[in-house]
Design a protein around this motif. Structure first.
Motif, PDB file in Angstrom:
ATOM      1  N   LEU A   2      27.550  59.376  18.962  1.00  0.00           N
ATOM      2  CA  LEU A   2      26.682  58.323  18.429  1.00  0.00           C
ATOM      3  C   LEU A   2      26.770  58.269  16.904  1.00  0.00           C
ATOM      4  N   LEU A   3      26.848  59.434  16.269  1.00  0.00           N
ATOM      5  CA  LEU A   3      26.934  59.496  14.806  1.00  0.00           C
ATOM      6  C   LEU A   3      28.287  59.006  14.283  1.00  0.00           C
ATOM      7  N   LEU A   4      29.259  58.911  15.120  1.00  0.00           N
ATOM      8  CA  LEU A   4      30.528  58.287  14.736  1.00  0.00           C
ATOM      9  C   LEU A   4      30.512  56.784  15.018  1.00  0.00           C
ATOM     10  N   PHE A   5      29.895  56.406  16.135  1.00  0.00           N
ATOM     11  CA  PHE A   5      29.894  55.015  16.582  1.00  0.00           C
ATOM     12  C   PHE A   5      29.031  54.105  15.693  1.00  0.00           C
ATOM     13  N   ILE A   6      27.793  54.486  15.459  1.00  0.00           N
ATOM     14  CA  ILE A   6      26.878  53.628  14.684  1.00  0.00           C
ATOM     15  C   ILE A   6      27.390  53.380  13.267  1.00  0.00           C
ATOM     16  N   PRO A   7      27.731  54.409  12.478  1.00  0.00           N
ATOM     17  CA  PRO A   7      28.170  54.099  11.104  1.00  0.00           C
ATOM     18  C   PRO A   7      29.489  53.323  11.061  1.00  0.00           C
ATOM     19  N   SER A   8      30.353  53.559  12.037  1.00  0.00           N
ATOM     20  CA  SER A   8      31.611  52.794  12.080  1.00  0.00           C
ATOM     21  C   SER A   8      31.328  51.312  12.256  1.00  0.00           C
ATOM     22  N   CYS A   9      30.476  50.981  13.213  1.00  0.00           N
ATOM     23  CA  CYS A   9      30.137  49.578  13.464  1.00  0.00           C
ATOM     24  C   CYS A   9      29.365  48.972  12.295  1.00  0.00           C
ATOM     25  N   LEU A  10      28.396  49.701  11.760  1.00  0.00           N
ATOM     26  CA  LEU A  10      27.623  49.177  10.630  1.00  0.00           C
ATOM     27  C   LEU A  10      28.502  48.953   9.406  1.00  0.00           C
ATOM     28  N   ALA A  11      29.440  49.860   9.178  1.00  0.00           N
ATOM     29  CA  ALA A  11      30.347  49.701   8.031  1.00  0.00           C
ATOM     30  C   ALA A  11      31.255  48.493   8.222  1.00  0.00           C
ATOM     31  N   LEU A  12      31.790  48.310   9.432  1.00  0.00           N
ATOM     32  CA  LEU A  12      32.651  47.157   9.690  1.00  0.00           C
ATOM     33  C   LEU A  12      31.891  45.835   9.540  1.00  0.00           C
ATOM     34  N   VAL A  13      30.639  45.820   9.976  1.00  0.00           N
ATOM     35  CA  VAL A  13      29.817  44.617   9.826  1.00  0.00           C
ATOM     36  C   VAL A  13      29.536  44.351   8.350  1.00  0.00           C
ATOM     37  N   ALA A  14      29.292  45.392   7.581  1.00  0.00           N
ATOM     38  CA  ALA A  14      29.027  45.219   6.153  1.00  0.00           C
ATOM     39  C   ALA A  14      30.275  44.773   5.399  1.00  0.00           C
ATOM     40  N   ILE A  15      31.425  45.321   5.760  1.00  0.00           N
ATOM     41  CA  ILE A  15      32.677  44.984   5.073  1.00  0.00           C
ATOM     42  C   ILE A  15      33.194  43.609   5.492  1.00  0.00           C
ATOM     43  N   LYS A  16      33.092  43.288   6.766  1.00  0.00           N
ATOM     44  CA  LYS A  16      33.582  42.012   7.308  1.00  0.00           C
ATOM     45  C   LYS A  16      32.442  41.261   8.001  1.00  0.00           C
ATOM     46  N   PRO A  17      31.512  40.661   7.245  1.00  0.00           N
ATOM     47  CA  PRO A  17      30.350  40.011   7.863  1.00  0.00           C
ATOM     48  C   PRO A  17      30.678  38.754   8.679  1.00  0.00           C
ATOM     49  N   LYS A  18      31.883  38.219   8.559  1.00  0.00           N
ATOM     50  CA  LYS A  18      32.294  37.076   9.378  1.00  0.00           C
ATOM     51  C   LYS A  18      33.161  37.517  10.559  1.00  0.00           C
ATOM     52  N   GLY A  19      33.329  38.832  10.722  1.00  0.00           N
ATOM     53  CA  GLY A  19      34.110  39.359  11.824  1.00  0.00           C
ATOM     54  C   GLY A  19      35.451  39.900  11.373  1.00  0.00           C
ATOM     55  N   LEU A  20      36.037  40.741  12.207  1.00  0.00           N
ATOM     56  CA  LEU A  20      37.309  41.375  11.877  1.00  0.00           C
ATOM     57  C   LEU A  20      38.470  40.385  11.902  1.00  0.00           C
ATOM     58  N   ILE A  21      38.385  39.378  12.770  1.00  0.00           N
ATOM     59  CA  ILE A  21      39.461  38.402  12.923  1.00  0.00           C
ATOM     60  C   ILE A  21      38.993  37.065  12.364  1.00  0.00           C
ATOM     61  N   ASN A  22      39.834  36.442  11.536  1.00  0.00           N
ATOM     62  CA  ASN A  22      39.543  35.114  11.009  1.00  0.00           C
ATOM     63  C   ASN A  22      40.000  34.097  12.058  1.00  0.00           C
ATOM     64  N   PHE A  23      39.095  33.771  12.998  1.00  0.00           N
ATOM     65  CA  PHE A  23      39.451  32.891  14.103  1.00  0.00           C
ATOM     66  C   PHE A  23      39.766  31.476  13.637  1.00  0.00           C
ATOM     67  N   GLU A  24      39.102  31.020  12.576  1.00  0.00           N
ATOM     68  CA  GLU A  24      39.377  29.664  12.087  1.00  0.00           C
ATOM     69  C   GLU A  24      40.837  29.541  11.651  1.00  0.00           C
ATOM     70  N   LYS A  25      41.297  30.490  10.884  1.00  0.00           N
ATOM     71  CA  LYS A  25      42.681  30.454  10.415  1.00  0.00           C
ATOM     72  C   LYS A  25      43.653  30.656  11.582  1.00  0.00           C
ATOM     73  N   LEU A  26      43.303  31.545  12.497  1.00  0.00           N
ATOM     74  CA  LEU A  26      44.164  31.858  13.631  1.00  0.00           C
ATOM     75  C   LEU A  26      44.285  30.676  14.598  1.00  0.00           C
ATOM     76  N   LEU A  27      43.158  30.039  14.913  1.00  0.00           N
ATOM     77  CA  LEU A  27      43.148  28.986  15.926  1.00  0.00           C
ATOM     78  C   LEU A  27      43.352  27.582  15.363  1.00  0.00           C
ATOM     79  N   GLU A  28      42.959  27.359  14.107  1.00  0.00           N
ATOM     80  CA  GLU A  28      42.986  26.001  13.574  1.00  0.00           C
ATOM     81  C   GLU A  28      43.982  25.800  12.438  1.00  0.00           C
ATOM     82  N   GLY A  29      44.636  26.840  12.013  1.00  0.00           N
ATOM     83  CA  GLY A  29      45.677  26.703  11.008  1.00  0.00           C
ATOM     84  C   GLY A  29      45.159  26.773   9.581  1.00  0.00           C
ATOM     85  N   GLU A  30      46.093  26.554   8.672  1.00  0.00           N
ATOM     86  CA  GLU A  30      45.814  26.644   7.233  1.00  0.00           C
ATOM     87  C   GLU A  30      45.071  25.401   6.740  1.00  0.00           C
TER      88      GLU A  30
END
Length: 190
Positions: free
Chosen positions: A70-98
C-alpha cells in the motif's frame, strides 16, 4: 489485500478518473465541477491516509507486507496524478492528430475559450467556465474564412482570420455586428 480494500479502491478510482478524463470531461457540463472537487477531496484524504499508514509502518518497523505494498501504491498513484493531471496519455493528440491552428481567449472569472483546428479538417471548440463544454466538428477554409460544420448545434457559422493571422473573429450569422474574437496563439502550418 482485504485489510486495505478502501485505500486500494479509492486510489485506483482516482487514478482511472484522471487518466480517462479526456473521454468524459466534456460530457458533464456543470457536473464536471462536482467531479473535480470530489477528486481533489479523495486526493487529499489519500495523502492523509498515506501519512497515517507510513507512521504505522515505521512504528511496526515495516513488518506487514500488505501495508508495505500500500505504501508503494498510494504515493506512486498520487505522484503520477500530480505530475500528469490530464493523464499519462495525451488522448487528444493520439486520437485527433496535431493542431494546425490554436486559438485561446481568457474571459471573466478565468473562463477560457479554446479553438483548435486539427490537420485532419476537424475542429474542437472548448469553453471552460465552472464546467467544460466541448464541441467537435469539421471545418473548411476558403481564403481567410473558416466555415464550421458540426453535428451538435454550434453557435458560430463561420470565422474570419485577420491578415496577420493573429486573431480569428467568430460570427453567428452574416448580420452579426459583434463577433467573438479569439487570439491565435499558435499557427503551425500556413
Amino acid at each position: 489485500m482485504k485489510k486495505f480494500t478502501l485505500q486500494f479502491t479509492l486510489t485506483s478510482i482516482l487514478f482511472l478518473l484522471i487518466n480517462t478524463s479526456y473521454f468524459w470531461e466534456g460530457e458533464l457540463g456543470l457536473f464536471f465541477l462536482i467531479v473535480v472537487i470530489t477528486a481533489f477531496v479523495i486526493y487529499f484524504l489519500l495523502f492523509i491516509e498515506l501519512i497515517r499508514q507510513l507512521y504505522i509502518s515505521i512504528r511496526d518497523k515495516f513488518r506487514e507486507k500488505k501495508r508495505n505494498i500500500l505504501l508503494l501504491f498510494i504515493p506512486s498513484c498520487l505522484a503520477l496524478v500530480a505530475i500528469k493531471p490530464k493523464g499519462l496519455i495525451n488522448f487528444e493528440k493520439l486520437l485527433e492528430g496535431e493542431d494546425k491552428i490554436f486559438a485561446q481567449a481568457e474571459g471573466v472569472a478565468n473562463c477560457t475559450t479554446t479553438l483548435k483546428f486539427k490537420t485532419d479538417k476537424n475542429f474542437i471548440y472548448e469553453s471552460i467556465c465552472f464546467g467544460i463544454d466541448r464541441l467537435k466538428g469539421e471545418y473548411t477554409i476558403q481564403n481567410n474564412t473558416v466555415y464550421f460544420n458540426s453535428r451538435k448545434n454550434f453557435e458560430y457559422r463561420y470565422g474570419i482570420i485577420d491578415k496577420n493571422k493573429t486573431m480569428i473573429k467568430l460570427y453567428r450569422n452574416k448580420s452579426d455586428a459583434k463577433p467573438y474574437g479569439i487570439p491565435i496563439l499558435k499557427n503551425f502550418k500556413n
